[in-house]
Scaffold this motif. Structure first.
Motif, mmCIF file in Angstrom:
data_model
loop_
_atom_site.group_PDB
_atom_site.id
_atom_site.type_symbol
_atom_site.label_atom_id
_atom_site.label_comp_id
_atom_site.label_asym_id
_atom_site.label_seq_id
_atom_site.Cartn_x
_atom_site.Cartn_y
_atom_site.Cartn_z
ATOM 1 N N LYS A 28 20.973 73.736 57.467
ATOM 2 C CA LYS A 28 22.076 73.197 56.669
ATOM 3 C C LYS A 28 21.635 72.913 55.230
ATOM 4 O O LYS A 28 22.390 73.147 54.281
ATOM 5 C CB LYS A 28 22.614 71.921 57.317
ATOM 6 C CG LYS A 28 23.416 72.162 58.594
ATOM 7 C CD LYS A 28 23.921 70.862 59.183
ATOM 8 C CE LYS A 28 24.760 71.110 60.425
ATOM 9 N NZ LYS A 28 25.244 69.833 61.033
ATOM 10 N N LYS A 29 20.418 72.424 55.067
ATOM 11 C CA LYS A 29 19.896 72.157 53.725
ATOM 12 C C LYS A 29 19.777 73.450 52.926
ATOM 13 O O LYS A 29 20.123 73.506 51.744
ATOM 14 C CB LYS A 29 18.529 71.467 53.815
ATOM 15 C CG LYS A 29 18.579 70.018 54.280
ATOM 16 C CD LYS A 29 17.175 69.429 54.354
ATOM 17 C CE LYS A 29 17.205 67.995 54.850
ATOM 18 N NZ LYS A 29 15.829 67.426 54.946
ATOM 19 N N ASP B 207 15.610 74.471 63.599
ATOM 20 C CA ASP B 207 15.900 73.194 62.940
ATOM 21 C C ASP B 207 17.259 73.290 62.258
ATOM 22 O O ASP B 207 17.380 73.821 61.152
ATOM 23 C CB ASP B 207 14.795 72.878 61.918
ATOM 24 C CG ASP B 207 14.917 71.474 61.346
ATOM 25 O OD1 ASP B 207 16.033 70.923 61.316
ATOM 26 O OD2 ASP B 207 13.880 70.926 60.904
ATOM 27 N N GLN C 165 19.145 71.027 60.915
ATOM 28 C CA GLN C 165 19.246 70.273 59.666
ATOM 29 C C GLN C 165 18.619 71.043 58.506
ATOM 30 O O GLN C 165 19.153 71.049 57.396
ATOM 31 C CB GLN C 165 18.580 68.896 59.822
ATOM 32 C CG GLN C 165 19.330 67.948 60.744
ATOM 33 C CD GLN C 165 20.776 67.754 60.332
ATOM 34 O OE1 GLN C 165 21.074 67.497 59.165
ATOM 35 N NE2 GLN C 165 21.684 67.883 61.288
#
Length: 201
Positions: free
Chosen positions: A82-83, A77, A79
């Motif tokens: 990145k979080k 994942d 995203q």
């Protein structure tokens, strides 16, 4: 004070080079992985933020980060990855700046920064020069398979998840090839120090 960043992909031999720096040449090496552990230690603001974003289940009963569970959550994942980076990287940078300030005040002339994601996180701008450790892909695959008991497919996937060596080479100041024995690596590393006149600290 001169700060030299050392980086390299998984199983390239970066950690072996930094071990040489510390044990053979007695240099100060700041370890980004150690800073990352500090950034999410039990009760830290970083860990609290991670729990708020990824759920309380990423915290073990003893209050420590469940690294394996979090790793599974971000594995496929982008995203989510990145979080996590948005939470952890600023904390790591703050810890790094603190150590740099300490060594500078202490009068240490040369410090190395062992950072696997140096180029991925654009931290090359925080050091004076960079060393990239590279190895042939086939050698890296075999090292990962042997070290981590993974299949060839799993080992290949780990390499391909990272920035390519080709892209890193375009950003690096110095390339150290690690396709041979430990003695070969010692010779190459020593040649770098001699060329850069770093043997006398």
């Amino acid at each position: 004070m001169r700060v030299i960043g050392v980086t390299g992909g998984i199983a390239s031999g970066k950690s072996t080079v930094t071990d040489i720096l510390k044990k053979r040449f007695s240099y100060i090496v700041i370890d980004a992985d150690q800073l990352a552990r500090q950034a999410v230690e039990r009760g830290s603001p970083g860990l609290i933020k991670i729990a708020a974003v990824f759920g309380q289940e990423v915290i073990k009963e003893n209050g420590e980060l469940n690294r394996s569970l979090l790793g599974e959550m971000i594995a496929n994942d982008e995203q989510a990855r990145k979080k996590l980076n948005a939470i952890v990287h600023p904390v790591i940078k703050k810890l790094y700046d603190s150590q740099i300030a300490f060594y500078k005040k202490s009068g240490i002339p040369t410090v190395f920064y062992d950072c696997p994601l140096l180029f991925e996180t654009n931290l090359q701008n925080c050091v004076d020069e960079t060393i990239l450790v590279v190895s042939d892909k086939e050698i890296r695959i075999n090292r990962i398979m042997k070290r981590d008991k993974l299949t060839r497919e799993q080992a290949t996937k780990r390499i391909e998840m990272q920035m390519s060596d080709e892209d890193k080479i375009n950003l690096a100041d110095t390339i150290i090839e690690n396709n041979g024995s430990l003695d070969d690596l010692l010779i190459t590393t020593n040649a770098y120090f001699t060329r850069r006149k770093l043997l006398v600290k």
